[in-house]
Design an enzyme around this catalytic site. Structure first.
Site, PDB file in Angstrom:
ATOM      1  N   GLU A 260       0.815  -1.224   0.000  1.00 20.19           N
ATOM      2  CA  GLU A 260       0.000   0.000   0.000  1.00 20.19           C
ATOM      3  C   GLU A 260       0.846   1.272   0.000  1.00 20.19           C
ATOM      4  OE1 GLU A 260      -2.619  -0.546   3.352  1.00 20.19           O
ATOM      5  OE2 GLU A 260      -3.790  -2.076   2.321  1.00 20.19           O
TER       6      GLU A 260
ATOM      7  N   GLU B  27      -5.068  -8.623   0.334  1.00 20.16           N
ATOM      8  CA  GLU B  27      -5.743  -8.335   1.615  1.00 20.16           C
ATOM      9  C   GLU B  27      -7.220  -8.093   1.360  1.00 20.16           C
ATOM     10  OE1 GLU B  27      -4.240  -5.160   4.122  1.00 20.16           O
ATOM     11  OE2 GLU B  27      -2.176  -5.768   3.758  1.00 20.16           O
TER      12      GLU B  27
HETATM   13  O1  IFM Z   1      -4.051  -3.350   9.124  1.00 18.35           O
HETATM   14  C1  IFM Z   1      -4.018  -2.821   7.837  1.00 18.35           C
HETATM   15  C2  IFM Z   1      -2.834  -3.347   7.068  1.00 18.35           C
HETATM   16  O2  IFM Z   1      -1.633  -3.085   7.710  1.00 18.35           O
HETATM   17  C3  IFM Z   1      -2.771  -2.709   5.704  1.00 18.35           C
HETATM   18  N1  IFM Z   1      -4.028  -2.829   5.025  1.00 18.35           N
HETATM   19  C4  IFM Z   1      -5.219  -2.465   5.724  1.00 18.35           C
HETATM   20  C5  IFM Z   1      -5.270  -3.174   7.078  1.00 18.35           C
HETATM   21  C6  IFM Z   1      -6.536  -2.777   7.837  1.00 18.35           C
HETATM   22  O3  IFM Z   1      -6.542  -1.405   8.083  1.00 18.35           O
END
Ligand code: IFM
Length: 456
Positions: free
Chosen positions: A178, A364
């Site tokens: 990210e 994710e």
């Molecule tokens: O916890 C985070 C992760 O570190 C990165 N993506 C989003 C998740 C939830 O906020």
């Protein structure tokens, strides 16, 4: 946006997906490891940020977190017991180079990750490494951090050491998690480490992070036979707050910075001209050859999907003059994030149409709810279970459309340190009691296990 998925769909089965589909959970080093002083680990920007009063909502830090540094065998057992075949985790750069760089890496840090990777392989879990999930060595921040081009060089050195060390066993490499969050939450909103609030800095950080991604790829390929390399982007489907020309134009601008700012240069198109023209003197310094570096071919695109955004025109509000608005009457998680499996279908359809990546992994996806341990010790997180099921139904639809998604990683294996929210937000399929470190599989985790084991 409505979520139309209903119970009259055919039941979801693992066999709806290809036999080699990757099913996993995702975690990250600072969020779970704890042990911040163990075995020569150096300070990270998150240690420093958490120590600054007022930065973390509950005043906590990742100093102990899930104590995964010591409890990893139990955690990998849990991941394997779900029936997953892959596990995504990140390396803490300050465990490898406590001051960010140097001639000699910290052997104990390397050994920890070697043990962890061996533990995954012993349990049938394919290791997926993320090299940077936000825990920059503090020493590098003191020399400027990501805004300084030297940090790019340091990242490449760190990548070289880690990929040489683990490359015989790890084939899947994610350079950055990210980059939007690294750049803009950390350097413009100031809500993440290092806590800066400067748009120009954020844009330069963003550019340097993307250059470091491109420079790391040939290094990984040189060190790792059959390496598969990509980045994990946080992407959002976007919708205008109204049909007005102003809101529609604002949504396009927002998309330019939120999504296309990453997708376009990664796919060889350079930065989107519509956004570049708005930035004026805030635009990053781009050296000759940088755009070719960023466009270095990858093997897959990692997509982290959580929620859509609704955008309105906001004259005078920031350089982009846009505002994300709360749409009324939508379903939300306890964190306030809109629940929209349809948004995931829309997003991946758009990415596939506009960029044609050969392979996509959902690196994710997950939800935060206020879980309660009942008197019999069960955690009946029905909302998270339904969230997961509905997103997997959406995933089946995505795959059926021919969109090349080849894997899904649930965020997260464990409840963990949720950055500026501290321990107030739980995303785990496994509940963690942070007083006792007891782990308990939630209903959602049991459902994921039943799905993966063909027992639904
Ligand atoms: O916890 C985070 C992760 O570190 C990165 N993506 C989003 C998740 C939830 O906020």
């Amino acid at each position: 946006m409505t979520n139309t998925r209903t119970n009259d769909l055919p039941p979801l089965k693992r066999s709806d997906f290809a036999p080699d589909f990757r099913w996993g959970c995702s975690t990250s080093s600072y969020q779970i490891e704890g042990a911040v002083h163990a075995d020569g680990r150096g300070e990270s920007i998150w240690d420093r940020f958490c120590a600054t009063p007022g930065r973390i909502r509950d005043g906590s830090s990742g100093a102990v977190a899930c104590d995964h540094y010591h409890r990893w065998p139990q955690d990998l057992d849990m991941a394997a017991s779900l029936g997953t075949n892959a596990y995504r985790f990140s390396i803490a750069w300050p465990r490898i180079f406590p001051s960010g760089r140097g001639r000699v890496p910290n052997q104990k840090g390397l050994d920890f990750y070697a043990r962890l990777v061996d533990g995954m392989l012993e349990r049938g879990l394919e290791p997926w490494v993320t090299l940077y999930h936000w825990d920059l060595p503090q020493a590098l921040q003191e020399q400027g951090g990501w805004v300084d081009r030297d940090t790019v060089a340091a990242f490449v050195e760190y990548t070289d050491v880690v990929s040489r060390h683990l490359g015989d066993r790890v084939k899947h490499w994610i350079t950055h998690n990210e980059p939007w969050c690294t750049a803009f939450i950390g350097n413009y909103e100031g809500a993440h480490a290092p806590g800066l609030k400067d748009f120009r800095t954020a844009l330069q950080v963003c550019h340097n992070v993307m250059v470091s991604h491109g420079l790391a790829i040939p290094v990984i390929r040189r060190n790792v036979a059959d390496a598969k390399v990509g980045a994990a982007l946080s992407l959002h489907p976007l919708y205008p707050a109204s049909a007005s020309a102003q809101d529609v134009a604002a949504t396009l601008r927002h998309d330019g910075l939120r999504n296309r700012w990453f997708l376009d240069p990664l796919h060889g198109r350079g930065y989107p001209a519509d956004v570049w023209n708005i930035l004026g003197d805030k635009a990053p310094v781009v050296q000759d050859g940088d755009l070719q570096i960023i466009a270095t071919p990858t093997d897959f695109l990692g997509v982290n999907y959580y929620f859509p955004e609704v955008v309105a025109d906001a004259p005078g509000q920031g350089v982009m003059a846009t505002r994300v608005v709360d749409s009324p009457n939508v379903e939300r998680t306890a964190f306030g994030w809109e629940v929209s499996p349809d948004g995931m279908v829309a997003l991946l359809s758009r990415v596939a149409t506009d960029y044609q990546p050969a392979v996509i992994y959902l690196t994710e996806n997950g939800s935060s709810y206020e879980d309660v341990v009942s008197s019999n010790g069960e955690i009946d997180d029905g909302e998270r279970r339904r969230y997961l099921e509905r997103h997997l139904l959406a995933l089946r639809e995505i795959v059926a459309k021919g969109i090349p998604v080849k894997g899904y990683f649930a965020w997260s294996l464990l409840d963990n340190f949720e950055w500026a929210e501290g321990y107030l937000r739980r995303f785990g399929l496994t509940h963690v009691d942070f007083d006792t470190q007891q782990r308990r599989l939630k209903l959602s985790g049991k459902w994921y296990r039943s799905f993966l084991k063909g027992e639904l």
